[in-house]
Design a protein around this motif. Structure first.
Motif, PDB file in Angstrom:
ATOM      1  N   THR A 138      -7.367   8.767  -8.042  1.00  0.00           N
ATOM      2  CA  THR A 138      -6.419   9.852  -8.317  1.00  0.00           C
ATOM      3  C   THR A 138      -4.982   9.421  -8.057  1.00  0.00           C
ATOM      4  N   LYS A 139      -4.809   8.160  -7.722  1.00  0.00           N
ATOM      5  CA  LYS A 139      -3.484   7.572  -7.458  1.00  0.00           C
ATOM      6  C   LYS A 139      -2.818   8.137  -6.205  1.00  0.00           C
ATOM      7  N   ASP A 140      -3.597   8.777  -5.332  1.00  0.00           N
ATOM      8  CA  ASP A 140      -3.063   9.172  -4.035  1.00  0.00           C
ATOM      9  C   ASP A 140      -3.020   7.977  -3.090  1.00  0.00           C
ATOM     10  N   LEU A 141      -3.741   6.928  -3.422  1.00  0.00           N
ATOM     11  CA  LEU A 141      -3.701   5.651  -2.699  1.00  0.00           C
ATOM     12  C   LEU A 141      -3.608   4.547  -3.740  1.00  0.00           C
ATOM     13  N   GLN A 142      -2.552   3.754  -3.645  1.00  0.00           N
ATOM     14  CA  GLN A 142      -2.340   2.663  -4.599  1.00  0.00           C
ATOM     15  C   GLN A 142      -2.129   1.374  -3.816  1.00  0.00           C
ATOM     16  N   GLY A 175       0.581   9.880 -10.765  1.00  0.00           N
ATOM     17  CA  GLY A 175       0.164  10.135  -9.396  1.00  0.00           C
ATOM     18  C   GLY A 175       1.045  11.163  -8.720  1.00  0.00           C
ATOM     19  N   GLY A 176       0.472  11.884  -7.740  1.00  0.00           N
ATOM     20  CA  GLY A 176       1.236  12.841  -6.953  1.00  0.00           C
ATOM     21  C   GLY A 176       1.558  14.123  -7.676  1.00  0.00           C
ATOM     22  N   LEU A 177       0.911  14.414  -8.806  1.00  0.00           N
ATOM     23  CA  LEU A 177       1.281  15.559  -9.627  1.00  0.00           C
ATOM     24  C   LEU A 177       0.036  16.254 -10.164  1.00  0.00           C
ATOM     25  N   ASP A 178       0.028  17.589 -10.047  1.00  0.00           N
ATOM     26  CA  ASP A 178      -1.003  18.401 -10.701  1.00  0.00           C
ATOM     27  C   ASP A 178      -0.462  18.838 -12.055  1.00  0.00           C
ATOM     28  N   THR A 179      -1.199  18.541 -13.134  1.00  0.00           N
ATOM     29  CA  THR A 179      -0.751  18.857 -14.486  1.00  0.00           C
ATOM     30  C   THR A 179      -1.783  19.742 -15.173  1.00  0.00           C
ATOM     31  N   ASN A 180      -1.322  20.874 -15.697  1.00  0.00           N
ATOM     32  CA  ASN A 180      -2.195  21.757 -16.474  1.00  0.00           C
ATOM     33  C   ASN A 180      -2.230  21.243 -17.916  1.00  0.00           C
ATOM     34  N   ILE A 207      -5.416  18.549 -14.014  1.00  0.00           N
ATOM     35  CA  ILE A 207      -5.810  17.208 -13.587  1.00  0.00           C
ATOM     36  C   ILE A 207      -4.842  16.729 -12.504  1.00  0.00           C
ATOM     37  N   HIS A 208      -5.371  15.906 -11.607  1.00  0.00           N
ATOM     38  CA  HIS A 208      -4.565  15.372 -10.501  1.00  0.00           C
ATOM     39  C   HIS A 208      -4.718  13.854 -10.494  1.00  0.00           C
ATOM     40  N   GLY A 209      -3.841  13.189 -11.224  1.00  0.00           N
ATOM     41  CA  GLY A 209      -3.802  11.737 -11.216  1.00  0.00           C
ATOM     42  C   GLY A 209      -4.973  11.051 -11.894  1.00  0.00           C
ATOM     43  N   GLN A 210      -5.859  11.819 -12.543  1.00  0.00           N
ATOM     44  CA  GLN A 210      -7.064  11.221 -13.114  1.00  0.00           C
ATOM     45  C   GLN A 210      -6.878  10.912 -14.597  1.00  0.00           C
ATOM     46  N   ILE A 261       0.866  -1.181   0.000  1.00  0.00           N
ATOM     47  CA  ILE A 261       0.000   0.000   0.000  1.00  0.00           C
ATOM     48  C   ILE A 261       0.897   1.222   0.000  1.00  0.00           C
ATOM     49  N   MET A 262       0.696   2.110  -0.992  1.00  0.00           N
ATOM     50  CA  MET A 262       1.457   3.354  -1.065  1.00  0.00           C
ATOM     51  C   MET A 262       0.483   4.527  -1.107  1.00  0.00           C
ATOM     52  N   PHE A 263       0.869   5.647  -0.497  1.00  0.00           N
ATOM     53  CA  PHE A 263      -0.030   6.794  -0.460  1.00  0.00           C
ATOM     54  C   PHE A 263       0.767   8.089  -0.431  1.00  0.00           C
ATOM     55  N   THR A 264       0.136   9.155  -0.879  1.00  0.00           N
ATOM     56  CA  THR A 264       0.765  10.475  -0.937  1.00  0.00           C
ATOM     57  C   THR A 264       0.313  11.316   0.259  1.00  0.00           C
ATOM     58  N   PRO A 265       0.967  12.463   0.508  1.00  0.00           N
ATOM     59  CA  PRO A 265       0.492  13.363   1.565  1.00  0.00           C
ATOM     60  C   PRO A 265      -0.929  13.863   1.324  1.00  0.00           C
ATOM     61  N   GLN A 266      -1.359  13.900   0.046  1.00  0.00           N
ATOM     62  CA  GLN A 266      -2.721  14.341  -0.247  1.00  0.00           C
ATOM     63  C   GLN A 266      -3.750  13.422   0.411  1.00  0.00           C
TER      64      GLN A 266
END
Length: 894
Positions: free
Chosen positions: A630-634, A843-848, A870-873, A533-538
């Motif tokens: 959103t790949k904040d939890l994998q 995952g873990g990245l906001d992309t314009n 978009i944020h991981g979507q 289980i991996m997760f981001t601060p988000q």
């Protein structure tokens, strides 16, 4: 239902069985007031016996027998006391002839048998003892009446028949009724109908109030009784040693609770039956339909809930001999809570209560508690439970088919270890961030061992060259890391000579990275793990929004969703924060100390989540489900059934390898040896041109804007390995911005580099240009300190992911610079149903994202455009054709 006494106050004594309150006119030749005025059958001796009438319900005595009924008004003898027989009726004096006309102001010209006033006085009133009309319905001298108080008998109404004032009041009442009657006769037919409706409304409203009061008392009594039983069941488990959960599986306690829950169930069954079938409540339901419907639904939910609780308590009694000792040995994680037999009983319980929970879920739909006769605390309890029911129903309905997978995860008959790794998005890696810490979630028969987070650097790094630095905890483990290399084709670009768990998430396909990490864990720690289980601060931020602030006592810090990132950066990157960690944790090694606050946050978060109140469980589950998308939890399990379940409801965070449509997946990996990713923004502009044959040509520009606004805890220059994954048969046309490694061409060294480094707008910096030093790299990134090199097309076109094409290379950006990376390629026709493209997000990245599509199949459509952060979507784009025009549709794809 018994008739209210008020309806019987003026009823005269009638022969038993008579259907009319007043006898009809006298028979031919008879006189009013004589015995002949009664039908012949009522002149029998038995009807001359003393009788007390006014019975209100079936079962009254037979004619001729003294009949005792309930009191009709205050002052009447109690039913249980013997009654004095009435004096036999004396022959009635013949009535005087009626005058032809009555004096003005007198009562209406009514025959004496319709003179039903309260006193029985003649009109006009006569002086006492004067001759006048008598009535067979008034008591004669010496005769008592159950409707009027006898002289000398105590009664609250006795004053009404005595005195001049009483006569005046009664006279005014008669005149008032007479006037109302006359007015009513003068109304038109519609007015008469309206008057009756208004009168009925007034009376019905009054009766409704009575019903509400009566039923409110009944319902409150039943609800409070059931709730008290439930409270008593809860009280059984109170007390004892704090933290000793074995009390919940003490058989004696469970049996006491079972009695209380069964009593509550009985009360709720009675309540629900009354709500469903009681006639008076049906009347109230016609006036308050929503409240009654809600109350009935709550009743059904309570019946089902207590029935489920009965089954649960019985199962708890049966498994108590196994789970009780396990809970007693809480600190011994090898002691299981469940064995195979007790687990089977739990699964049987789930099958038994699932229909009850399903019925509860159906009744919970659309329910409103507004206006119900329940307390605020009861309303909150119900409000907390209702939203959970559909989710619980869904889980329980599928649990039997996942029985083996659940047993596997809980370690039934063995043990199971799942690795837990937080990702640091400030150091961007393929799955979302650098993984410098780990914990082991170990389950033995459902018993989870305490979670302890560990610093991977203490095992995989040697800090003896640093001031206050320490060597690796396990030299043998460290030796295995030193000899380990990046697997497969990732070794073609991996820039370091060694390769450990902390770096093993090299693939943007999470299941692939998970398998690499689990393999390295086995090699390094010499033991198996069964999942990751991996997760981001988000994700931590999202969980804190549900749990509320979290206190870290040692540091005297309160962590919230709003200050989380700042707190983590302070203790990981700021020297003052790191020094505080060294002092509080007694850890001289700064490199190890700077992660200790984060470890405590992670451990406290897990503890808080495991002890959430019921009302917060569903919001937490929803947050975590959304985080997988959103790949904040994998999540990865070495169990195909559980993996399928994750894919069904969330996302497995896999790389799409289909070649049935176009696709783009840009993946960045910060291998600078710094936490600089937090200061880099990413924007992607892609213009796609689809020709008549269906070939799609991409002209993409990726802008990386690196404005260093704080400490990066490492090297200043940002070295990013950028991979662009495309369909397998895509053809590279050209590109720029990638460092040219073969041969390496030196361009400039700081501080002598111009602001527009390459004189073409590719790399523009705020002067002075500072490259700085580097960390040790291998030949895959052979660069020197302070130097910048020529850029061009991506040098790596041999994909490291099966089934995908790839254009990749190193991008170097000094601080306070903007780099523009350009890339152009063509994708052959892939679909006959119009143009489609899947844009996958890291995952873990906001992309314009700014996407424009020009399709030859849509000559009149020029506005096929999409712009969003978009944020991981992952998003699927498709061109929808309608006539000569088209529209661009976008839908999420997990």
């Amino acid at each position: 239902m018994p008739e209210p006494p008020s309806r019987n106050m003026s009823r005269p004594p009638l022969p038993a069985g008579s259907s009319s309150q007043y006898p009809g006119p006298p028979a031919q030749g008879g006189q009013w007031g004589s015995a002949a005025s009664y039908p012949a059958q009522y002149n029998q001796p038995q009807y001359n016996q003393p009788r007390i009438t006014g019975a209100l319900y079936p079962g009254q005595p037979n004619p001729g027998q003294p009949r005792i009924t309930r009191t009709l008004y205050p002052g009447q003898p109690n039913p249980g006391q013997p009654m004095t027989p009435m004096t036999p009726m004396t022959p009635m004096t013949p009535m005087s002839p009626m005058p032809a006309a009555r004096p003005s102001g007198s009562a209406q010209n009514l025959p004496p048998w319709q003179n039903r006033n309260g006193t029985g006085a003649n009109y006009p009133p006569q002086a006492p003892g004067a001759p006048g009309m008598s009535s067979p319905y008034l008591p004669q001298p010496g005769m008592s009446s159950p409707y009027l108080p006898n002289p000398g008998m105590p009664g609250s109404n006795s004053h009404r028949s005595n005195g001049f004032a009483s006569s005046q009041v009664k006279r005014r009442r008669r005149h008032s009724f007479a006037r109302l009657r006359n007015k009513y006769k003068g109304f038109s037919a519609p007015m008469k109908v309206l008057s009756l409706i208004l009168l009925f409304g007034i009376l019905f409203s009054s009766l409704t109030g009575v019903f509400e009061i009566i039923n409110g008392i009944i319902l409150y009594t039943q609800i409070s009784g059931a709730v008290n039983h439930l409270k008593a069941a809860e009280a059984v488990f109170q007390g004892g040693v704090k933290g000793d959960n074995s009390k919940y599986f003490n058989v004696a306690n469970l049996q006491k609770a079972q009695i209380e829950i069964s009593a509550a169930h009985g009360d709720f069954v009675s309540l629900s039956d009354e709500l469903d079938h009681d006639g008076s409540l049906s009347i109230a339901g016609s006036i308050l339909p929503s409240q009654m419907t809600a109350l009935r639904k709550v009743g059904h939910i309570a019946v089902d809930g207590t029935a489920a609780a009965q089954l649960a308590v019985q199962t708890a009694i049966e498994i108590a001999p196994v789970i009780g000792p396990g809970l007693k040995a809480e600190k011994n994680p090898s002691k299981p809570y469940l064995d195979q037999a007790s687990f089977d009983k739990v699964m049987a319980l789930i099958s038994s209560i699932q229909p009850l929970v399903h019925d509860m879920s159906l009744n919970a739909q659309g329910i409103s508690l507004t206006g119900l006769p329940i307390s605020a605390s009861q309303s909150k309890m119900i409000t907390d439970i209702l939203p959970l029911l559909p989710a619980v129903d869904n889980v329980l309905s599928q649990a039997p088919q996942y029985k083996d997978a659940i047993a596997w995860l809980l370690g039934i008959g063995g043990s199971r270890t799942i690795l837990l790794e937080p990702m640091d998005t400030a150091e961007l890696r393929s799955t979302g961030g650098f993984t410098g810490q780990f914990g082991e979630l170990t389950f033995t028969g459902g018993h989870m061992a305490p979670l302890k987070m560990k610093n991977l650097g203490a095992y995989e790094e040697d800090h003896t060259f640093l001031p206050g630095g320490s060597g690796p905890i396990d030299p043998n483990l460290y030796a295995r890391v030193e000899s380990q290399v990046a697997p497969g084709l990732y070794g073609n670009w991996w820039p370091f000579d060694n390769f450990g768990m902390r770096d093993a998430n090299v693939s943007a396909d999470f299941p692939t990275s998970a398998q690499i990490i689990l393999g390295d864990y086995k090699n390094e720690f010499q033991k198996n793990a069964d999942g990751l289980i991996m997760f981001t601060p988000q994700l931590i931020q999202q969980v804190l929004q549900v749990t509320g602030p979290m206190v870290i006592p040692l540091y005297n810090e309160t962590v919230t969703a709003q200050n989380l990132q700042a707190k983590l950066h302070y203790y990981q990157l700021d020297n003052a924060g790191i020094y505080k960690e060294q002092t509080l944790e007694h850890q001289p090694d700064a490199e190890l100390a700077r992660k200790l606050f984060t470890q405590r946050v992670t451990q406290q978060l897990m503890l808080t989540a495991m002890h959430l109140p019921v009302g917060k469980l569903l919001p937490l589950a929803n947050q975590m489900l959304q985080a997988t998308k959103t790949k904040d939890l994998q999540i990865y399990f070495d169990n195909s059934q559980l993996e399928g379940l994750i894919g069904k409801y969330g996302s497995e965070a896999t790389m799409d390898r289909s070649n049935a449509y176009d696709g783009v997946f840009v993946v960045q990996s910060n291998d600078s040896g710094s936490k600089a990713s937090q200061y880099v923004t990413t924007a992607i502009q892609d213009t796609v041109t689809v020709d008549p044959q269906g070939n799609a040509t991409h002209n993409m520009q990726m802008t990386l804007n690196y404005q260093q606004k704080g400490s990066v805890y490492g090297q200043d220059t940002y070295r990013d390995y950028v991979r662009v994954y495309v369909p397998q048969n895509s053809i590279l046309l050209n590109g720029n911005g990638f460092m040219q490694t073969q041969p390496q061409t030196f361009v400039c060294s700081d501080p002598n580099c111009q602001s527009d480094v390459y004189n073409d707008g590719t790399l523009v910096c705020s002067p002075p240009v500072v490259v700085g030093t580097k960390i040790p790299y291998n030949g895959n990134l052979s660069v020197s300190n302070f130097d910048l090199y020529a850029t061009g097309a991506p040098p790596d076109t041999n994909s490291d992911e099966p089934g995908k094409g790839m254009f990749a290379g190193w991008v170097m950006i000094p601080k306070n610079c903007v780099m523009k990376v350009s890339l152009s390629w063509t994708v052959p026709p892939l679909s006959t149903n119009g143009y489609q493209m899947l844009l996958q997000a890291q995952g873990g990245l906001d992309t314009n994202v700014n996407l424009s599509i020009s399709d030859a199949a849509c000559p009149s459509s020029s506005n096929l455009h999409y712009a969003k952060t978009i944020h991981g979507q992952n998003t699927m784009f498709s061109v929808q054709k309608s006539g000569s025009s088209c529209t661009l549709q976008n839908t999420p794809k997990w």
